[in-house]
Design an enzyme around this catalytic site. Structure first.
Site, PDB file in Angstrom:
ATOM      1  N   GLU A   1      13.163  10.874  -8.864  1.00  0.00           N
ATOM      2  CA  GLU A   1      12.538  11.972  -8.117  1.00  0.00           C
ATOM      3  C   GLU A   1      13.603  12.877  -7.500  1.00  0.00           C
ATOM      4  OE1 GLU A   1       8.512  10.672  -6.105  1.00  0.00           O
ATOM      5  OE2 GLU A   1      10.070   9.173  -5.702  1.00  0.00           O
TER       6      GLU A   1
ATOM      7  N   LYS B   1       1.372  15.747  -3.622  1.00  0.00           N
ATOM      8  CA  LYS B   1       2.311  15.398  -4.694  1.00  0.00           C
ATOM      9  C   LYS B   1       1.443  15.169  -5.937  1.00  0.00           C
ATOM     10  CE  LYS B   1       6.363  12.396  -4.678  1.00  0.00           C
ATOM     11  NZ  LYS B   1       6.970  11.241  -4.008  1.00  0.00           N
TER      12      LYS B   1
END
Length: 121
Positions: free
Chosen positions: A21, A99
């Site tokens: 990420e 997200k």
């Protein structure tokens, strides 16, 4: 309380717990409700009596595209803190940080954190 809403602002950031990420990044969506008294600005038609949502967008963009954070909760809190520091007329805010593509297995649309904060006077 009156509100200014900024909906579905999209950013690309490098927040998250996992190394991929932080390296690859991902999309984030932010929804913001700013609570303030809009009576004066609605009558004066003067931006100085309100909050400029272009400036709000810029504040949020700086955080979303800035220094990576591990948790979505920390992103939301940082945005709230900066909004209160930047806009004296702001009484309270509600923020949702979404997200859409977290790296977790399963079938879902997204994960999100929503916080509500009031100015401490």
């Amino acid at each position: 309380m009156d509100k200014i809403l900024l909906n579905q602002m999209m950013f690309y950031g490098y927040h998250g717990l996992f190394p991929e990420e932080n390296k690859l990044g991902q999309r984030f969506l932010v929804d913001t409700e700013l609570m303030l008294d809009l009576k004066k600005s609605s009558r004066s038609d003067d931006m100085h009596d309100s909050i400029d949502y272009g400036e709000v967008y810029h504040v949020i963009k700086e955080i979303m595209e800035g220094e990576p954070k591990n948790l979505v909760e920390a992103i939301a809190e940082a945005i709230a803190d900066e909004l209160f520091q930047s806009f004296n007329l702001l009484k309270a805010c509600k923020l949702t940080v979404t997200k859409p593509d977290p790296p977790i297995p399963g079938h879902y649309q997204s994960v999100a954190v929503e916080i509500y904060r009031e100015r401490n006077e």
